[in-house]
Design a protein around this motif. Structure first.
Motif, mmCIF file in Angstrom:
data_model
loop_
_atom_site.group_PDB
_atom_site.id
_atom_site.type_symbol
_atom_site.label_atom_id
_atom_site.label_comp_id
_atom_site.label_asym_id
_atom_site.label_seq_id
_atom_site.Cartn_x
_atom_site.Cartn_y
_atom_site.Cartn_z
ATOM 1 N N PHE A 157 17.163 -4.238 -7.188
ATOM 2 C CA PHE A 157 15.889 -3.560 -6.859
ATOM 3 C C PHE A 157 15.210 -4.307 -5.716
ATOM 4 C CE2 PHE A 157 15.262 -6.333 -10.528
ATOM 5 C CZ PHE A 157 14.247 -7.172 -10.093
ATOM 6 N N ARG A 158 14.320 -3.594 -5.076
ATOM 7 C CA ARG A 158 13.639 -4.180 -3.931
ATOM 8 C C ARG A 158 12.599 -5.216 -4.390
ATOM 9 N NH1 ARG A 158 11.004 0.399 -0.670
ATOM 10 N NH2 ARG A 158 10.808 1.393 -2.709
ATOM 11 N N TYR A 161 9.011 -7.743 -3.245
ATOM 12 C CA TYR A 161 7.663 -7.456 -2.734
ATOM 13 C C TYR A 161 7.646 -7.036 -1.261
ATOM 14 C CZ TYR A 161 2.649 -8.053 -1.835
ATOM 15 O OH TYR A 161 1.339 -7.841 -1.481
ATOM 16 N N VAL A 193 9.108 -3.608 -0.324
ATOM 17 C CA VAL A 193 8.354 -2.402 -0.686
ATOM 18 C C VAL A 193 7.192 -2.298 0.292
ATOM 19 C CG1 VAL A 193 6.952 -1.291 -2.476
ATOM 20 C CG2 VAL A 193 9.000 -2.571 -3.104
ATOM 21 N N ALA A 194 7.244 -1.308 1.143
ATOM 22 C CA ALA A 194 6.298 -1.254 2.266
ATOM 23 C C ALA A 194 4.908 -0.774 1.870
ATOM 24 C CB ALA A 194 6.850 -0.335 3.352
ATOM 25 N N GLY A 195 4.770 -0.193 0.691
ATOM 26 C CA GLY A 195 3.487 0.400 0.305
ATOM 27 C C GLY A 195 2.374 -0.624 0.171
ATOM 28 N N GLU A 196 1.163 -0.117 0.130
ATOM 29 C CA GLU A 196 -0.029 -0.964 0.079
ATOM 30 C C GLU A 196 -0.099 -1.737 -1.242
ATOM 31 O OE1 GLU A 196 -4.892 -0.320 0.240
ATOM 32 O OE2 GLU A 196 -3.587 1.178 -0.658
ATOM 33 N N ASP A 197 -0.542 -2.982 -1.135
ATOM 34 C CA ASP A 197 -0.857 -3.777 -2.322
ATOM 35 C C ASP A 197 -2.324 -3.518 -2.617
ATOM 36 O OD1 ASP A 197 -1.569 -5.651 -4.178
ATOM 37 O OD2 ASP A 197 -0.623 -7.342 -3.161
ATOM 38 N N ARG A 198 -2.579 -2.642 -3.607
ATOM 39 C CA ARG A 198 -3.943 -2.174 -3.795
ATOM 40 C C ARG A 198 -4.887 -3.297 -4.226
ATOM 41 N NH1 ARG A 198 -7.487 0.342 -7.149
ATOM 42 N NH2 ARG A 198 -8.477 2.248 -6.405
ATOM 43 N N SER A 199 -4.349 -4.261 -4.958
ATOM 44 C CA SER A 199 -5.219 -5.363 -5.398
ATOM 45 C C SER A 199 -5.705 -6.171 -4.204
ATOM 46 C CB SER A 199 -4.473 -6.282 -6.362
ATOM 47 O OG SER A 199 -4.266 -5.656 -7.597
ATOM 48 N N LEU A 230 -5.341 -9.164 -3.250
ATOM 49 C CA LEU A 230 -6.003 -10.393 -3.682
ATOM 50 C C LEU A 230 -6.255 -11.321 -2.491
ATOM 51 C CD1 LEU A 230 -4.257 -11.177 -7.093
ATOM 52 C CD2 LEU A 230 -6.283 -9.809 -6.631
#
Lengths: 303, 147
Positions: free
Chosen positions: A3-4, A6, A9-15, A17
């Motif tokens: 599996f891919r 962090y 995975v190109a999507g936004e990290d909504r947190s 931090l």
């Protein structure tokens, strides 16, 4: 299993931090834009009188029409608010939390009888301290969970210091003096929170033990990229309350040794007095002028 | 922090955050492809560690209050602060940490609306500070049981 990870995975990290922490730092920078100089008062050793020196220095500058704030960064053993007779409650409005004003009166002072500087205190001198949050005599305690606190206590303390910097409506100040707790690591934390730190004043007593401890703290300051502004030797002799003669209190000459070693000025020698009800007379015009010069503080009229 | 649905090879999307009030923390994520939902459940220590940083998993949904971390973590005197915000500066009531925690439990897609309802109720009734008790009264007054 494949599996891919962090970064794959190109999507936004909504947190976000990291961005949230960055926003916290930005809040500190934004708040301190109206402060000309942020100056740490530090010592590697406890009990050398950092808070007394900080309060005396703040008072001396405020009496010369500088707009001065004092932040007591010693969360566990706060003393500056009491010395400067600053009390709550702390007002909150859209600007943030307003600092207490010197001379406004500690709410529990009468009960404890602990003396403050008994002088007409300039109300332009503002103070923030954890002392203003705690009940008289109550230790600093954090809410649950109560176990394993050692793991996250230092993180909380740094967070609290950050909020003291960013959420207090300091307003326009010529100088914000930060009274650091003992230890050499706190200045490094502060330097990360306030990259624009003007510098640090080291406080020592004459003893060899103090010299060694403050030497470490000064080296730590250099490692953290903090400019050393000078040394103040406190308890530099004992002033007799009767005749005014000053006798030796400690063996050693830490002030001279440290200034020679680090090539910084000895800003003042302050003798020990039985009462702290008067500000140190040694912080006279000449000494204050030297301190102002060392931190390149413009005259109040020029600000 | 990202969550990946391995079967679909799709990034799961944040749905909502819950703070049940027992020191723990929960966040729900859903796969946009297969619709499977999972929950991240943090124990009190993990919750405290994140909370100590003054950050929110899933991102901030409410504006940060002055000294939010200090006021929610330091056991201090009750009268340390005097909020003059609603009466003298703006008409916006202040939310206590407990009320904010309860608001965090409201599903994200309606949280903004719920906050607005309580804020307007407080403003109309001259209430400076929204507490869980104020929320209970408002809920009954406004017939909003379940919100």
């Amino acid at each position: 299993m494949s599996f891919r990870t962090y970064n794959e995975v190109a999507g936004e990290d909504r947190s976000q931090l990291g961005e949230q922490v960055g926003a916290q730092r930005q809040r500190v920078r934004d708040r301190l834009r109206t402060v000309k100089h942020v100056i740490a008062v530090m010592s590697g050793k406890g009990g050398v009188g950092k808070s007394y020196v900080t309060a005396g220095l703040a008072l001396a500058l405020a009496e010369r029409d500088y707009r001065v704030g004092v932040l007591d960064a010693d969360l566990s053993s706060p003393t500056v608010a009491r010395m400067l007779d600053a009390g709550g409650p702390l007002r909150i409005d859209g600007e943030g939390v307003h600092p207490a004003r010197a001379g406004s009166g500690m709410r529990d002072a009468a009960a404890t009888g602990v003396p403050a500087f008994r002088l007409p205190l300039p109300s332009s001198l503002v103070v923030f301290s954890s002392d203003l949050l705690l009940a008289d005599g109550a230790p600093l305690k954090w809410k649950e969970p109560g176990t394993e606190q050692f793991i996250w206590r230092s993180v909380l303390e740094t967070g609290a210091l950050r909020e003291f910097l960013s959420d207090v409506a300091w307003g326009e100040l010529d100088a914000l003096l930060i009274d650091l707790p003992p230890g050499s690591d706190k200045l490094a934390d502060l330097a990360q929170l306030v990259p624009e730190l003007t510098g640090a004043i080291a406080v020592t007593i004459p003893s060899e033990e103090s010299r060694r401890s403050v030497e470490r703290a000064m080296r730590s300051a250099i490692s953290a990229g903090v400019k050393l502004l000078g040394v103040i030797e406190n308890m530099s002799g004992y002033e007799c309350a009767g005749c005014g003669r000053i006798d030796r209190l400690f063996e050693g000459n830490a002030g001279d040794s440290l200034t020679a070693e680090f090539g910084v000025p000895l800003l003042a020698r302050l003798p020990f007095r039985a009462s702290v009800s008067l500000r140190p007379p040694e912080l006279d015009d000449a000494i204050i002028a030297a301190i102002i010069s060392s931190i390149a503080l413009p005259s109040p009229s020029a600000v | 922090m990202k969550f990946l649905c391995i079967e679909c090879d799709a990034q799961m999307q944040f749905e909502e955050r819950q703070v049940p009030g027992d020191g723990t923390f929960a966040a729900a994520f859903r796969c946009p492809t297969c619709n499977r939902a999972i929950a991240l459940l943090a124990n009190p220590m993990e919750t405290q560690l994140v909370g100590s940083l003054g950050v929110k998993i899933g991102g901030r949904t409410l504006e940060e209050e002055p000294m939010e971390l200090v006021r929610s973590t330091v056991i201090g005197r009750d009268d340390a602060f005097e909020d003059i915000q609603p009466a003298q500066t703006t008409n916006r009531p202040r939310w206590t940490a407990e009320a904010r925690e309860r608001l965090e439990r409201v599903p994200g897609f309606v949280r903004g609306m719920v906050k607005k309802i309580y804020s307007e109720y407080a403003a109309e009734h001259g209430i400076a500070e929204i507490t869980p008790e104020v929320m209970d009264v408002a809920r009954t007054d406004l017939g909003l049981e379940g919100m």
